[in-house]
Structure formats: C-alpha cells, structure tokens
Motif scaffolding. Structure first.
Motif, short mmCIF file in Angstrom:
data_model
loop_
_atom_site.label_atom_id
_atom_site.label_comp_id
_atom_site.label_asym_id
_atom_site.label_seq_id
_atom_site.Cartn_x
_atom_site.Cartn_y
_atom_site.Cartn_z
N ILE A 55 2.37 18.85 7.36
CA ILE A 55 2.54 20.05 8.23
C ILE A 55 3.65 20.94 7.71
CG2 ILE A 55 3.25 20.79 10.53
CD1 ILE A 55 1.79 18.26 11.61
N LEU A 56 4.75 20.31 7.35
CA LEU A 56 5.87 21.10 6.81
C LEU A 56 5.47 21.84 5.55
CD1 LEU A 56 8.85 18.60 7.36
CD2 LEU A 56 8.40 20.74 8.58
N SER A 57 4.71 21.12 4.72
CA SER A 57 4.27 21.77 3.47
C SER A 57 3.37 22.95 3.78
CB SER A 57 3.52 20.75 2.60
OG SER A 57 3.00 21.36 1.46
N ALA A 79 0.87 -1.22 0.00
CA ALA A 79 0.00 0.00 0.00
C ALA A 79 0.89 1.25 0.00
CB ALA A 79 -0.92 0.00 1.22
N ILE A 80 0.62 2.17 -0.86
CA ILE A 80 1.45 3.40 -1.01
C ILE A 80 0.60 4.63 -0.67
CG2 ILE A 80 2.81 4.83 -2.60
CD1 ILE A 80 3.25 2.26 -4.26
N VAL A 81 1.14 5.48 0.21
CA VAL A 81 0.49 6.76 0.57
C VAL A 81 1.39 7.89 0.01
CG1 VAL A 81 -0.30 8.27 2.40
CG2 VAL A 81 -0.48 5.80 2.66
N SER A 82 0.85 8.71 -0.87
CA SER A 82 1.64 9.81 -1.53
C SER A 82 1.17 11.19 -1.04
CB SER A 82 1.46 9.76 -3.06
OG SER A 82 1.93 8.51 -3.54
N THR A 83 2.11 12.12 -0.86
CA THR A 83 1.81 13.54 -0.50
C THR A 83 2.74 14.47 -1.31
OG1 THR A 83 3.43 13.60 1.29
CG2 THR A 83 1.17 12.99 1.88
N THR A 84 2.38 15.71 -1.40
CA THR A 84 3.20 16.72 -2.16
C THR A 84 3.33 18.00 -1.31
OG1 THR A 84 2.34 15.85 -4.24
CG2 THR A 84 3.38 18.03 -4.28
N ALA A 132 4.05 4.77 11.96
CA ALA A 132 5.25 5.51 11.54
C ALA A 132 5.04 6.15 10.19
CB ALA A 132 6.45 4.56 11.50
N ILE A 133 4.38 5.31 9.35
CA ILE A 133 4.14 5.87 7.99
C ILE A 133 3.21 7.05 8.08
CG2 ILE A 133 3.09 5.36 5.76
CD1 ILE A 133 4.19 2.49 6.09
N LEU A 134 2.16 6.96 8.86
CA LEU A 134 1.19 8.06 8.99
C LEU A 134 1.85 9.29 9.64
CD1 LEU A 134 -1.97 6.05 10.15
CD2 LEU A 134 -1.58 7.16 7.95
N ALA A 135 2.64 9.03 10.56
CA ALA A 135 3.29 10.16 11.23
C ALA A 135 4.20 10.92 10.26
CB ALA A 135 4.11 9.64 12.42
N ALA A 136 4.86 10.12 9.46
CA ALA A 136 5.76 10.77 8.47
C ALA A 136 4.96 11.59 7.48
CB ALA A 136 6.57 9.69 7.74
N ALA A 137 3.81 10.97 7.10
CA ALA A 137 2.96 11.68 6.13
C ALA A 137 2.44 12.98 6.75
CB ALA A 137 1.82 10.77 5.67
#
Length: 707
Positions: free
Chosen positions: A48-50, A9-14, A38-43
């Motif tokens: 947030i950074l974006s 499963a792949i979760v993508s963000t920009t 961990a994956i959700l936290a990273a996402a």
C-alpha cells in the motif's frame, strides 16, 4: 547431536522511493507452514505504501507536465504575439535557414514584394527575389559568418517586376551547439528615397551649373551660417579655394573696417531668420577692393525651420560710382538752384528798391485832388506800370517757391463768384482799352470752395489777363461757371483769340512758354502766369485744363474745384468806422536816398514827425536821442542788416517795427517776424499799404502783416 534447522518461507515485495529507487522487502516464515497474519499484514502495508508513493509521484509528474504545457503554450502565445507585432512593421522581416530557404515571412515582406507568407515560406530567398548584390554573395556570407551582423544595400524585384532598393540589416543566429542555424533579415525599402536623392543630386547639379554661370558671386551655408559651397565666380574673383574659405574663412576677403558691422548684421539674421542685406567691399584676386551688394535668404523646411541660407554678391562698384556722380551732380544742381534762387532774390531786391519811390509818388499824386486831372491819369498809368513790373517780379519768386515746394496757401471757405466779380472790375479797364467784349455768365448754384482767396484770385486774374493778351480787338471773352456731376464748380474762360496749336497745347502750362506761337514775344510777359496758376490749382486739389480747336480758333481754360456749403463761407468782417489819424513819431531807416526822401516827405505831409537814418549807426544814435512810436527799416543796410538793428532796439526798449525789403520769400518773412517786426512790406511799397499799417497802429490795432 547435530541439529537441523527448519525450512523458512520468504515473501518478498518492492516499493519505489521518492528518489525513483527500488526498495525490496522480505517477510519470512518456516517452510511448510502458512505465513503468519503479521507477515501478511506487513507485506500488504508495504504494498500500500508503495502504491501511495507511486500515486504521489504520478501526481507530481502530472503537475510538471501541466506546467510544461502551460509554459510551452505561453511561449507559443508570446511567439504569436511577436509574430503579430512583426507583422505590424512596414519593414520586410525574413528568416531563412543556412540553405537560403525562407522559414519566416512577415506582412511587411508581403507588402513590399507581393508574395504571401504561404507562397514564400520554403522558397529559395534569392531565387524568388532575384537579388542583385554589389559584391559576390559568397563574400557577403563569409563576412556575415565572421561578424555575425552586417548592414548593406541590395536590389531585389517584387512579384510585379518592380525594382526595389533596400537597406538591409542581417543577423546570424546559432543553434545550441553554436553552429549557424538561420539568418534574420530586416529590410527597409529606400526606393523613393533613392529616387528623391537622385532627383536632388540632379537638381543640385543643375543648380550648381546655373549658379556657376550667373553674374553674381553665390554661396550657401547651413542653418548656423557655416558656408559649405561657393560658385566658381566667387572663387575666381577672390582667388581662393573652397578649402581656404569654407565655414567662416570668407572673413579675410572683407575689408577690415567693414567686417564688424557686417558680422553683426549676419549674426542677427541667423538669430532671427530674417533675410540679410548689406553693401560691402570684397578683396579681389588682383588685390583691389570692389563694392558688392550682399543678400541672403533662408531656405526652410515644411515646418518652417531654417535648413540653409542661399546668398549672392552683386558687383555694384560702377553703380556706386554712377550714384556718387549723380549725388555730386545733384548737389551741384541744388547749389546752382540755390544760387539761382539767391540771384532771383537779389535781382528782385535790386529791381524793387528803385520802384518804391516811383510807386509811392505816383500813388500819392494820383490821389491828390490838387493835381490836374490829366496829370493824375498819367500818374495812374505810371502806377499801374510799376505794379505790373512788381507783379512780374512776384511771378519769378512764385515760380521759385513752386520749384522748391514752398508755395503755401491758407484755405478758407471762399465765394468764387465774389472773386470773379472783383477780378472783373480790375480787368474791364484793360478790356475796354483793347475794345474786347467781356461777358460773365455765373450760373453755378454751388459756388463756395475751400481756397486761399488771394491765390485763387491770382489764378482767375491770370486766366482773364491771358485771354485779354491773346484776343484781338473786337473779340469776346466769356467767363462762366457751372457745377459738374459731383457738385464741384467749374470756372471757364473762353476767348475768340489766336488759339493754340495741337502740338503746343500739352505745353501751355510750362514756365516761359506761350503756346509756341510765331511772334509770341510781341504779346509781352514771361510766360509764367499759366504755370503758376496750374501749380496753385494743384495745391488746392483742383485741376486746370486748356482746350483749343487750333490756331485762330480761340481757346478755353477750365478751372475745377471741389465745393463746400455756403453756410461754411466766411462772413465778411464789418467795415470799421474811420478812425481819426494819430500823429506818430517815426524813425525811417533806409539807405536808398530817393526812397528815404520820398517816404519822409509823404509821411510828414500826413502829419507824422519823421526822423531818417541811412545806417545802423545813425539809427542807434537817433533812437538813443528820442522816443519813437514806430521804426520803419530797410533790411539791407550798409553796415549790417535791419534784423540785427531791430533786435538791438528791442533789447534797449520795445518798439513796433515795419520791415521794408526787396526780399519776400517765406524765410525772409519768418526772420523778420522773429527779429521783432510786426509787418513785412515787400518793395515796391504802395504808400497806401504803409498808411493802413500806421493807421492801425494809431488806433491801437497792430497785427502781423506781410507783403
């Protein structure tokens, strides 16, 4: 065995970076299983950074927008300030597009033309102002496109129809691509200046027309003296052109001998701003010099600064010739006058000299008690006749003194009544002889005047003698005094004589006239007494007037003088007691033999020791041989003059001297005093005069005496 991988499963963000680029991120998990924490936290972290980055970018954009707004507001304020400043200009400042539509119209344009900014903006400029061009509009626009800037003059019309003359400066503006965008026009109204220039041109034309027709040569210079204009008469007279003599070219037509001083005076006027005037010779086209009076005046502005000089040259050649002729005539007249004076002086001397022995003998014998009474009366008559002739000679000399302005007076406080009474004593004898009644009515309360007693008595005597002369037997002469409104004294001599005609009355005080009466010469005299009296009174600051109702009705002469207080009058000197006569050693030097003989005889009879000499040579020999107490010398001697003799005697040893002469002018008296004489007796000499001087010398009281 072949292994199969599990699905993921792949979760993508920009997110957006600082350089506005998108950065995709992925979080992977096995397919069919839930994403790990961990994956959700990273996402989430990436999201947030974006977001934070986007907020930062938004803040930056917002700051940039605020800065741009501020900049544009500042520009707007600057433009508004510039527009305000442009509105302060008195010039019309107009901006129009290339289609000639007005896009800016300042307050100066409104003041000149009358339309407001709102009314003018959007209008066709030249249609609104009805512009008149010196050249076709298309040519002017083409020139502006070529040169980008241009200056010229145009005529436009204001809202009220007034014709407006303008000095315009046009500037072509371009857009960012370099294409013509707008035209800036700055226009200065010069209507009044043009009107003033026109008036000035017309005035100068009138001035030049006038200047070309005046009889003078005329010219104008700048403030530094550079001549830029001459009238036609100047050019015609000198035969030059404006090009030849413009500036300082005029120097070549002034005579070389006169140029340096003329230049000095002209440059001094340029330095000081004071008017120039000189007389100088100018060379004419005919090669001849003529004299001109040159004058120049500065033309100043309102501040007083010299802007120009206007000059003229007036031909004074004939005037100088006339003046030269008049000067020559004046010199000749003066020479003639001097010759006349010299002749009168010589005539006086020649007439006086032979009278001296007659007067001396007549006076001496008339006072001698041993001479019979009848003879003494005849001798007294002879004495009076000689003195009358001497008085006539004195009148001639007085007239000469008056004509030369040399009649001197020595005024002192004088009692006029005393002078009249003294004169009455002298006049009564003549009056009684003619059986004329003399009446004296002296009623003036203030009767002291500042006057020369001898001269004033001469006037009074002349007036009484004149009345006696023209009053027939049985007539009356009334001498009266009174005070006028100012306190002055008026002496009137009124007679019942032959009177004076109305035509002759204005001339009675002229010399050699006696009222223009038929047969006047039968009354005797030279007609000098009244002329001399009039002059003496004027010298005293008084007035002498004559009145008569006509021929046969008598005449009145009135003398007016200012008065002084009686306390100022001179106190008469005490009469000195008689002094015993001292015997003197006398040297008589006289070339007239009869006079010498009579002098020697009379003085010897008085007890003096007398030695005589007829020449300077004889006098020097006698002076060297004996010591003398006094020398009595004639001034005119055969081998020199008495002045030189007295100087030589004074050089040898001091000795008092009395001059005898027929010359009695002021210069004669001055010279005799300078030579060493203490007294100067004018012939004919009365023996009593000489005796008084000798008695004074004998008493030790010598003083300088004249006449």
């Amino acid at each position: 065995m072949h292994r199969t991988e599990d699905p993921v499963a792949i979760v993508s963000t920009t997110y957006m970076s600082e350089n506005d680029k998108e950065h995709p991120t992925e979080a992977r998990s096995a397919q069919g299983s839930e994403p790990s924490a961990a994956i959700l936290a990273a996402a989430n972290e990436q999201l947030i950074l974006s977001g934070l980055r986007q907020l930062e970018e938004a803040d930056k954009l917002n700051e940039q927008l605020k800065a741009e707004i501020g900049r544009r507001q500042a520009v707007a304020r600057g433009l508004a300030e510039k527009a305000r400043l442009l509105d302060l200009s008195n010039d019309a400042i107009i901006v129009r597009d290339v289609g000639n539509r007005i896009i800016y119209w300042n307050h100066g344009a409104k003041e000149i033309f009358g339309w407001t900014r709102d009314e003018a903006v959007g209008q066709d400029l030249h249609a609104l102002l009805k512009t008149e061009f010196e050249h076709p509009f298309e040519e002017l626009i083409a020139k502006l496109h070529r040169e980008h800037r241009m200056t010229g003059e145009i005529v436009q019309f204001a809202r009220d129809g007034r014709r407006v003359e303008l000095l315009c400066r046009w500037s072509l503006d371009h857009d960012a691509e370099g294409a013509p965008a707008s035209i800036l026009t700055t226009a200065t109204e010069i209507t009044e200046r043009r009107q003033a220039e026109k008036a000035l041109r017309e005035s100068e034309e009138r001035f030049r027309a006038l200047a070309d027709n005046i009889p003078q040569l005329a010219w104008m210079t700048d403030a530094e003296g550079w001549i830029f204009w001459y009238n036609q008469r100047w050019l015609a007279y000198t035969g030059t052109t404006l090009e030849e003599v413009r500036g300082w070219g005029w120097e070549k037509v002034i005579h070389p001998d006169h140029l340096p001083p003329v230049m000095n005076r002209w440059k001094q006027s340029l330095r000081t701003g004071k008017g120039f005037e000189d007389t100088l010779p100018l060379l004419g086209a005919d090669g001849q010099y003529r004299w001109f009076l040159s004058r120049a005046v500065p033309i100043r502005d309102d501040a007083g600064q010299v802007q120009r000089w206007f000059g003229t040259n007036t031909d004074v050649t004939e005037q100088r010739e006339v003046n030269d002729a008049l000067s020559l005539a004046k010199e000749q007249c003066e020479a003639t006058s001097r010759a006349k004076d010299d002749f009168l002086a010589a005539l006086s001397h020649e007439l006086r000299t032979p009278l001296t022995p007659v007067l001396m003998m007549a006076s001496a014998m008339a006072s001698d008690p041993e001479v019979p009474t009848e003879l003494r009366e005849q001798l007294e008559m002879m004495r009076r006749s000689v003195e009358l002739e001497a008085r006539l000679i004195d009148d001639l000399l007085d007239l000469t003194r008056i004509s030369r302005g040399r009649l001197a007076i020595e005024p002192v406080p004088t009692d006029v009544h005393d002078l009249i009474q003294h004169t009455a004593e002298i006049a009564r004898s003549d009056g009684l002889t003619k059986q004329v009644r003399l009446v004296f009515t002296l009623e003036a309360e203030r009767h002291h005047a500042l006057a020369d007693p001898a001269r004033l008595q001469q006037v009074i005597w002349n007036l009484i003698k004149n009345a006696l002369k023209f009053t027939p037997t049985g007539g009356t002469i009334t001498v009266s005094t009174r005070n006028d409104a100012e306190g002055g004294i008026v002496v009137s001599v009124e007679d019942t004589g032959i009177g004076i005609s109305a035509a002759a009355l204005p001339h009675v005080f002229r010399a050699f006239e006696q009222g223009d009466i038929a047969g006047q010469h039968r009354y005797g005299g030279l007609g000098l007494g009244l002329a001399i009296s009039h002059a003496i009174v004027e010298i005293h600051g008084g007035a002498l007037r004559a009145e008569s109702s006509g021929v046969g009705l008598g005449a009145t002469f009135s003398l007016s003088l200012g008065t002084v207080d009686a306390s100022a009058a001179t106190v008469p000197a005490a009469v000195p007691l008689p002094v015993p006569r001292r015997t003197l050693q006398l040297l008589i030097v006289e070339d007239h033999e009869t006079t010498r003989t009579v002098l020697s005889r009379l003085l010897s009879r008085d007890g003096h020791t007398v030695t005589t000499a007829g020449t300077i040579h004889e006098a020097l020999l006698a002076f060297g041989a004996a010591r003398f107490d006094l020398v009595v010398s004639d001034l005119g001697l055969p081998d020199g003059n008495g002045l030189d003799l007295m100087r030589e005697l004074q050089r040898q040893r001091p000795v008092p001297g009395i001059a005898l002469s027929g010359y009695g002018m002021e210069e004669d008296l001055r010279q005799s005093k300078a030579a060493g004489f203490f007294a100067h007796l004018v012939k004919p000499v009365n023996i009593e005069q000489l005796r008084q001087l000798l008695d004074g010398l004998g008493a030790g009281g010598v003083s300088v005496a004249t006449r």
